[in-house]
Scaffold this motif. Structure first.
Motif, PDB file in Angstrom:
ATOM      1  N   SER A   1       0.846  -1.218   0.000  1.00 35.76           N
ATOM      2  CA  SER A   1       0.000   0.000   0.000  1.00 35.76           C
ATOM      3  C   SER A   1       0.866   1.248   0.000  1.00 35.76           C
ATOM      4  CB  SER A   1      -0.909   0.015   1.224  1.00 35.76           C
ATOM      5  OG  SER A   1      -0.174   0.392   2.375  1.00 35.76           O
ATOM      6  N   GLY A   2       2.078   1.133   0.569  1.00 33.37           N
ATOM      7  CA  GLY A   2       2.961   2.292   0.592  1.00 33.37           C
ATOM      8  C   GLY A   2       2.738   3.201   1.777  1.00 33.37           C
ATOM      9  N   PHE A   3       1.885   2.797   2.713  1.00 32.43           N
ATOM     10  CA  PHE A   3       1.740   3.628   3.925  1.00 32.43           C
ATOM     11  C   PHE A   3       1.315   2.742   5.086  1.00 32.43           C
ATOM     12  CE2 PHE A   3      -2.333   3.834   1.692  1.00 32.43           C
ATOM     13  CZ  PHE A   3      -3.258   3.580   2.692  1.00 32.43           C
ATOM     14  N   SER A   4       1.597   3.236   6.298  1.00 34.45           N
ATOM     15  CA  SER A   4       1.135   2.554   7.499  1.00 34.45           C
ATOM     16  C   SER A   4      -0.092   3.287   8.014  1.00 34.45           C
ATOM     17  CB  SER A   4       2.199   2.616   8.596  1.00 34.45           C
ATOM     18  OG  SER A   4       3.433   2.187   8.094  1.00 34.45           O
ATOM     19  N   GLU A   5      -1.151   2.557   8.258  1.00 34.48           N
ATOM     20  CA  GLU A   5      -2.378   3.179   8.747  1.00 34.48           C
ATOM     21  C   GLU A   5      -2.319   3.271  10.267  1.00 34.48           C
ATOM     22  OE1 GLU A   5      -5.091   5.159   9.134  1.00 34.48           O
ATOM     23  OE2 GLU A   5      -5.678   4.380   7.165  1.00 34.48           O
ATOM     24  N   LEU A   6      -2.194   4.504  10.791  1.00 34.31           N
ATOM     25  CA  LEU A   6      -2.203   4.679  12.241  1.00 34.31           C
ATOM     26  C   LEU A   6      -3.518   5.282  12.732  1.00 34.31           C
ATOM     27  CD1 LEU A   6       1.389   6.133  12.892  1.00 34.31           C
ATOM     28  CD2 LEU A   6       0.687   3.750  12.682  1.00 34.31           C
TER      29      LEU A   6
ATOM     30  N   PHE B   1      -4.972   8.168  12.998  1.00 34.29           N
ATOM     31  CA  PHE B   1      -4.832   9.630  12.920  1.00 34.29           C
ATOM     32  C   PHE B   1      -3.858  10.020  11.804  1.00 34.29           C
ATOM     33  CE2 PHE B   1      -0.584   9.908  14.554  1.00 34.29           C
ATOM     34  CZ  PHE B   1      -0.456   8.767  15.333  1.00 34.29           C
ATOM     35  N   ALA B   2      -3.115   9.051  11.278  1.00 37.25           N
ATOM     36  CA  ALA B   2      -2.122   9.357  10.239  1.00 37.25           C
ATOM     37  C   ALA B   2      -1.941   8.155   9.337  1.00 37.25           C
ATOM     38  CB  ALA B   2      -0.788   9.736  10.879  1.00 37.25           C
ATOM     39  N   LYS B   3      -1.541   8.431   8.119  1.00 37.16           N
ATOM     40  CA  LYS B   3      -1.161   7.378   7.182  1.00 37.16           C
ATOM     41  C   LYS B   3       0.305   7.633   6.830  1.00 37.16           C
ATOM     42  CE  LYS B   3      -5.759   6.537   5.303  1.00 37.16           C
ATOM     43  NZ  LYS B   3      -6.482   7.343   6.322  1.00 37.16           N
ATOM     44  N   VAL B   4       1.222   6.972   7.561  1.00 34.57           N
ATOM     45  CA  VAL B   4       2.643   7.260   7.396  1.00 34.57           C
ATOM     46  C   VAL B   4       3.112   6.777   6.026  1.00 34.57           C
ATOM     47  CG1 VAL B   4       4.928   6.980   8.393  1.00 34.57           C
ATOM     48  CG2 VAL B   4       2.913   6.984   9.880  1.00 34.57           C
ATOM     49  N   ASP B   5       3.731   7.691   5.311  1.00 33.84           N
ATOM     50  CA  ASP B   5       4.139   7.428   3.927  1.00 33.84           C
ATOM     51  C   ASP B   5       5.442   6.620   3.916  1.00 33.84           C
ATOM     52  OD1 ASP B   5       4.891   7.551   1.266  1.00 33.84           O
ATOM     53  OD2 ASP B   5       4.490   9.684   1.052  1.00 33.84           O
TER      54      ASP B   5
ATOM     55  N   LYS C   1     -18.298   8.436   6.933  1.00 35.46           N
ATOM     56  CA  LYS C   1     -17.072   7.640   6.797  1.00 35.46           C
ATOM     57  C   LYS C   1     -15.879   8.602   6.898  1.00 35.46           C
ATOM     58  CE  LYS C   1     -17.694   3.695   4.654  1.00 35.46           C
ATOM     59  NZ  LYS C   1     -17.923   2.657   3.622  1.00 35.46           N
ATOM     60  N   ARG C   2     -14.954   8.315   7.857  1.00 31.40           N
ATOM     61  CA  ARG C   2     -13.804   9.213   8.086  1.00 31.40           C
ATOM     62  C   ARG C   2     -12.595   8.699   7.311  1.00 31.40           C
ATOM     63  NH1 ARG C   2     -17.037   9.262  12.552  1.00 31.40           N
ATOM     64  NH2 ARG C   2     -16.950  11.049  13.977  1.00 31.40           N
ATOM     65  N   ILE C   3     -11.971   9.533   6.526  1.00 30.85           N
ATOM     66  CA  ILE C   3     -10.774   9.169   5.752  1.00 30.85           C
ATOM     67  C   ILE C   3      -9.744  10.261   5.987  1.00 30.85           C
ATOM     68  CG2 ILE C   3      -9.892   8.704   3.435  1.00 30.85           C
ATOM     69  CD1 ILE C   3     -13.043   8.102   2.837  1.00 30.85           C
ATOM     70  N   TYR C   4      -8.809   9.988   6.924  1.00 31.06           N
ATOM     71  CA  TYR C   4      -7.923  11.050   7.396  1.00 31.06           C
ATOM     72  C   TYR C   4      -6.497  10.887   6.873  1.00 31.06           C
ATOM     73  CZ  TYR C   4     -11.589  12.303  10.795  1.00 31.06           C
ATOM     74  OH  TYR C   4     -12.755  12.693  11.406  1.00 31.06           O
ATOM     75  N   ASP C   5      -5.836  12.017   6.650  1.00 30.15           N
ATOM     76  CA  ASP C   5      -4.398  12.062   6.323  1.00 30.15           C
ATOM     77  C   ASP C   5      -4.091  11.473   4.938  1.00 30.15           C
ATOM     78  OD1 ASP C   5      -1.751  12.789   6.862  1.00 30.15           O
ATOM     79  OD2 ASP C   5      -1.274  10.879   7.810  1.00 30.15           O
ATOM     80  N   VAL C   6      -4.783  11.960   3.932  1.00 28.50           N
ATOM     81  CA  VAL C   6      -4.532  11.489   2.567  1.00 28.50           C
ATOM     82  C   VAL C   6      -4.077  12.636   1.653  1.00 28.50           C
ATOM     83  CG1 VAL C   6      -6.071   9.511   2.739  1.00 28.50           C
ATOM     84  CG2 VAL C   6      -7.001  11.702   1.994  1.00 28.50           C
ATOM     85  N   GLY C   7      -3.333  13.575   2.234  1.00 28.49           N
ATOM     86  CA  GLY C   7      -2.854  14.740   1.483  1.00 28.49           C
ATOM     87  C   GLY C   7      -1.979  14.375   0.294  1.00 28.49           C
ATOM     88  N   VAL C   8      -1.837  15.294  -0.663  1.00 25.83           N
ATOM     89  CA  VAL C   8      -1.227  14.967  -1.942  1.00 25.83           C
ATOM     90  C   VAL C   8       0.279  14.759  -1.901  1.00 25.83           C
ATOM     91  CG1 VAL C   8      -3.048  16.131  -3.201  1.00 25.83           C
ATOM     92  CG2 VAL C   8      -0.936  17.362  -2.675  1.00 25.83           C
ATOM     93  N   ALA C   9       0.935  15.083  -0.780  1.00 30.22           N
ATOM     94  CA  ALA C   9       2.380  14.806  -0.722  1.00 30.22           C
ATOM     95  C   ALA C   9       2.641  13.306  -0.881  1.00 30.22           C
ATOM     96  CB  ALA C   9       2.965  15.333   0.591  1.00 30.22           C
ATOM     97  N   GLY C  10       1.674  12.488  -0.498  1.00 34.58           N
ATOM     98  CA  GLY C  10       1.785  11.037  -0.717  1.00 34.58           C
ATOM     99  C   GLY C  10       0.474  10.575  -1.333  1.00 34.58           C
ATOM    100  N   ILE C  11       0.299  10.869  -2.604  1.00 34.42           N
ATOM    101  CA  ILE C  11      -1.017  10.801  -3.234  1.00 34.42           C
ATOM    102  C   ILE C  11      -1.543   9.364  -3.351  1.00 34.42           C
ATOM    103  CG2 ILE C  11      -0.390  10.604  -5.678  1.00 34.42           C
ATOM    104  CD1 ILE C  11      -2.310  12.996  -6.194  1.00 34.42           C
TER     105      ILE C  11
END
Lengths: 246, 246, 246, 246, 246, 246, 246, 246
Positions: free
Chosen positions: G25-30, G32-36, H143-153
């Protein structure tokens, strides 16, 4: 976009490789532009041509490209001069002068649910017409209610039923934009506010009306850019389609 | 200021040269301030003390100086802390907490012509009270009409008679300030608008309400500085006195 | 608006149903505009035509509509070109070129109480004339005192009596607008300040003069929009009528 | 800086190579700062310490470095807390609390030509004191004229002679800054204007006063940054020295 | 203004009452303007005509009035078109095209102390010429040093002696205005900075250069309005006269 | 600059003293300009002529001066009218109309490392061409990728390899400038962002795109002034030369 | 990311499906954050933690996640309080107080090519340290050159060689930011400018320095957000790697 | 509001005259507030309490008044301190700390059509929670989808199905707000954008994100005030009800 079907057509030699490649890429390469041919599939409406920064040759080339798929064509911010040229090249097209829009293959109206286009003053009408023509081109019914600003609030109340019964309400106002808050407090439909650059001095070319609308004490209001009649109608159209169960 | 009378008093030794000199100069020299003792003669009202940038010692010294002439004392923007000290030194004074005003020797009310103080919301009340207390201290009747913002415009209509029958109308609103335009379109009295810093985001600490009011589509509106309840009441008071034939 | 009288006239067939319906609605529907026919009843003055955003055909149609009730017509921000057309259609009208106002049926002067129109400089005169013509059209006496800015403050003092004896004082200034504070500190009448866009650089098209006036250290000052000579005169006129006991 | 003399001293072993190298470089390297030891030679005054962004240890270290050459020390924007520490380390120094300046080895006064420091209000005094202390530290005579704002313009006229006879006039005002234009229109000396952040709402933390002063209708006015009492005095001091033939 | 002498002349019938009255009032009433005839007595220089907002007829009338006293005439911001008319009416006048100034009876140069007019770029020259012509018209020597911006800082150093030896230094720059700080750090003379509207994007028509100059890290800098070459020269001239012992 | 060589040439009478003096000074004095002849030695590129504020005579004179050293000439912001004149005088020059650049003696390309010039829309192309022509004139290879804005993001992905393989990426966008952040998040090369003034309303002539880019959530982005295609290419060129080991 | 290798590991049961799924997936789902987790592969550097809007628990959780891959950890804008907690949890980490950065597993230095970090004043040092620590954490050599602002320009010239020999130059300045233009005019390396919020009044929290830098008359300058030392160093690091042939 | 029914109840003595009068007026008079009891009938939702400018006593009194009609209570911007007091008085209420909302009698969920609440970063979550809680309180699925900003699209694409299948999409972003344009280009549902004040420097407390969103190159986007999660959810809820055929 049906990939299998495209590939099948290539195999059957019904489709050239160049055309198939373009269809798969999702855009037409015109050099100065990459026309988005998947826009309707993704967003519900085909690409709209913003006429302001483009030469008439560019508008014409994009129109031609979009016409290949028999798409509804809407070109906004088209000057009278450019419109004459376009009309010549696309005689079946129609130019709405007050709205500054050039239209080809408008979508036919699907229901009597209508979008109300409301203005505070006479000078807001050109923005209102851009909104109304956009909505109609996208297949919506429209009711125009012009010059009902709050300085003579009885004019608004005399037209309130038409506003309340709309599917979506677009409110267009310059100066201080107070009409938005008054309408927002009286209806239970989405209100899309369009600030206009009508006014002088501290109007700041519409910034004051914009900020005023964003600060509206009425809750069901969202806002688009200054003079952006097109954007308001686009949003209203998406919402109106929901009502129609699309 | 009667120069001959002052000189006569000096000659008769009824007045010290120091005091006569001060009276002729038109101000009291306090070092950190030059208290304007001719303000009432020139402007109709004695000097008002703006409490914000001053220490309580400075407010107290100016109060003492103004009291020598038994003037009406109004100190605005006085914090609770400063008010406790002032109350101690001038026990006959009164502190209006919501208005943040300290008052001594208020002018007695001269008539039933009243100033309407109207607010859009609950959060505008502190500014409204500054206006109301100022107007009352200067001898005006006041009618308070709070929380009649346009999000629920029937609240305004329910109070319209009280607004229409006022001598002057002060309208106080934050956010988008739309109430001003609606009121301005319904009355034939001077409307003095006070933008407040109530709001957030694009309210810009009241700048949006201010610009909105200056762009009001209603004509009989003039505006004072953000949160300047005092200034609005001062203006309203001058106008109300005209009605009373002063 | 006397409802009973209107209904009686309908019954007596003295009034067509169309006309009665319009009178009861309180506005004339012109399509591009809804002319407010109750403005005078509500606000004391008939609807004024803001000429800037309107075509000469629109101004003309509104004028015609208002004339049916023999109302005083004031059209502001009317260019010389539009004025020529209007003059042709309404030969009894008068065009004030410096003020850019077109006037028909001015109200006759009711008293010698006058409004002082004061400017800081020569370049502020066009705004001042808009104010003066508006006030005169509404039946006020006006005294013009031009070019008394504070760079040569003796010019102001030489004209101070005329300012002090006015009913209301309109002060018009661009650049830094300092004249407002000086006048405000010397009179006991309402001062309505008009910032003008005269100046350059940090004048910011009048924003600096406006903010300066809103921050005036003198108390009895309220402010209207930049270059809004009309608005200042409208306010002054309402106040002047109070003095005249209206 | 006499290069030959420095080299001679090195040769004679009267000067260490480190110290000579520093003198030739024109600054002292402190790591966090490069103290400009040639400032006085180039600009007429030694480097002044701007205390706001610096720790007391940094101020102290720079002070020590400057003291080696027995320079006049002026540290501005020094808080009371920092001042206590500095006073402990440099007991011969003096802290001006209202001005927030710490001074050591002030230059002795050279003549009776004075700089007038004029304020519009009481709240401007802290900026005025920064100006006055700076000017005095640099060897100028100063005359303080406080609270002569135009709301009570007779207070200004009562002090006009002192202002006219100054060598340079510093005018300090917040709010709308009108005092600057009035003074500028009455004197033939350079007027240096200091806008202050005194005011609220549209004062915009002094931007309005600043823009007002830059747009002054009076000609002989130049302006420094908001609240920059130091900068005004520095300029005034350079000009005053010219009068004294330096 | 010698009052006794005027009255004596009236008595001797050497002076008409009209003329005496004008002389005592201190201004000439032209209707659209009140020409300040005491300006030179008060401020050291006669009234200067700001040409931008005035018709050529107004400029001409004011010129005529000022000429009665054989005053030095300086009209700034005069377009080429207006200049042709003025030249026709006042053939002894001279029009400086680059500076856009019309001059009559310039004051003769009194000394070799000069004002340095320094620009950062070629595009700043029109503002620089307004400054230079103003200074020369007021009797100062001027040295022009153009195009020494910091992108090629060796050009500045090659001209540093001429800048250092000036009586006052005017630095004119657009874009980021960095030249001001560099010059300010190298001289011990008053530096008057003029921001220009040269630049694009975030230059904001000179606001950025202005704010940059007000924030200069060099101390002896004061600032005038954007593009205000006249104002800078006026200030410089006052200071230069001090050096000359006036 | 080889000083010894210059002096030798003077001694040998191969070089006139005037020319030697100019070479040593590092600039050519043209009166209205001081052409920086050391720019290439210091900065790697010769002085570029910014055409906007200059007359065609000035551009021509500077060109002539720079040509003496056979320098690469790049004049930006040159209108078609000026270009005709320049073309006449310098027939070997070439005018790029879309880029508004006049070029003489372009540097020959040194490698296949290329700069990618990417635009969000069709209206950004004129800025992009200024960047592309600048980069090519300075000897860089350029790849143009136009109209890949995020409203149809598949157009960007279809061109991603060309962007990723560039040496430096220039991203040019108006409106909200979102393309910059998306590209910045996908590449490991320096991204230089150019905001354009394309848009309306709250675009504020490019300020919004600029601020948007400065706030980019992607890290490797730096920004130049609005519409500054030249500046972006200049920076990109310096970086590209690093890759080429210069 | 080697997809085949991941799938092989799953097949071999060396990798859990959950972990493989996360890697693909390329990220870790935390929550509050999706670590890239692909940032380094895409952009050359792993995700950096911006500490300001995050709780210490959030910073800690992200750190832990990134540590799984033994990535270099850089957390910026970390307060002293948060640092104490982090230091406790990650004892091998290091907190740079002046820079407010927390670092773990810094990349080792790869060459002597260095980045010059230059400041105008002492107060700019905290931003400079953020830049320097970022650059060092990413494996670059850094040379710090502090307090060389143009008010004492000889301090700059004394350090010019160190600046000229750098691979990239970061210039950090508040107030008017003039240092950027001076440096930009003297070097042939990329200059990355960082405006700081150091200053007062018209500094506008760094906006003036920013606009000043964007308008720099020197060409090779690009700019990052106010106080964004990290962003400047990130850019400089990318460029420096180019020199090193990465 | 059924007027006949109210009157009947009065007649039957089932309703007091005071209560009937309040019901007919459409608001409850609390002195400091006029609670709008017809809001639900007019706008579809009962009055929501904006907690910021109100004391806990005021919030409590309004809550009590609304509870009489068993209305759904939503109080936004309620601090933890105020929440403790409210929880005590209304134990059946629930406080959402991250959202800062106090809720009583939430409307039960009516369908599985959901509103997607999407954020660019972790710091935007508090605004997102205000939106989510508001929508849920009004009976919507979220439905909450958090931290998907375009720096890591790729994080966005991994969640695209959930976004595309929503009824309405709320996109919440600070900094440059680019996520809005990317999402807007990929869906055919109404997108309501909420700019947040997350960021620093040129973010200008969210103004940049706001302007960026208003300028979005994607068409179906409308915008609410900065940090106004509530307003976005209110709008989304109205639209979602349309889908549900209400």
């Amino acid at each position: 976009m049906n990939v299998t079907k495209i590939l099948q057509s290539v195999k059957n030699e019904e489709l050239s490789i160049a055309e198939a490649s373009k269809q798969l890429s999702g855009f037409s390469e015109l050099g100065f532009a990459k026309v988005d041919t998947q826009r309707k599939a993704r967003n519900g409406y085909p690409e709209v041509i913003y006429g302001e920064g483009k030469t008439v040759e560019q508008i014409s080339a994009i129109t031609e490209d979009l016409l290949k798929d028999k798409k509804t064509i809407l070109a906004t911010r088209v000057s009278l001069e450019k419109a004459h040229v376009l009309k010549n090249e696309f005689p079946e097209g129609y130019y709405y002068e007050a709205a500054r829009c050039f239209v080809l293959n408008p979508t036919s109206k699907s229901s009597e649910n209508y979008i109300a286009v409301v203005t505070a003053g006479t000078s807001d009408i050109s923005v209102a017409e851009e909104a109304a023509v956009t909505a109609e081109t996208f297949g919506n019914s429209v009711k125009r209610i012009y010059d009902v600003g709050v300085a003579g609030i009885h004019r608004l109340f005399a037209n309130l039923d038409d506003i309340k019964n709309a599917s979506v309400v677009i409110v267009i106002a310059g100066m201080e934009g107070a009409l938005v808050s008054v309408v927002g407090g009286l209806v239970d439909k989405p209100v899309i506010a369009v600030p206009t650059s009508v006014g002088y001095g501290t109007n700041l070319d519409g910034i004051t009306a914009l900020f005023s609308m964003l600060n509206s004490c009425s809750s069901g209001v969202s806002v688009v850019n200054i003079d952006n009649g097109f954007g308001a109608a686009y949003n209203a159209s998406i919402i109106n389609k929901i009502r129609e169960g699309e």
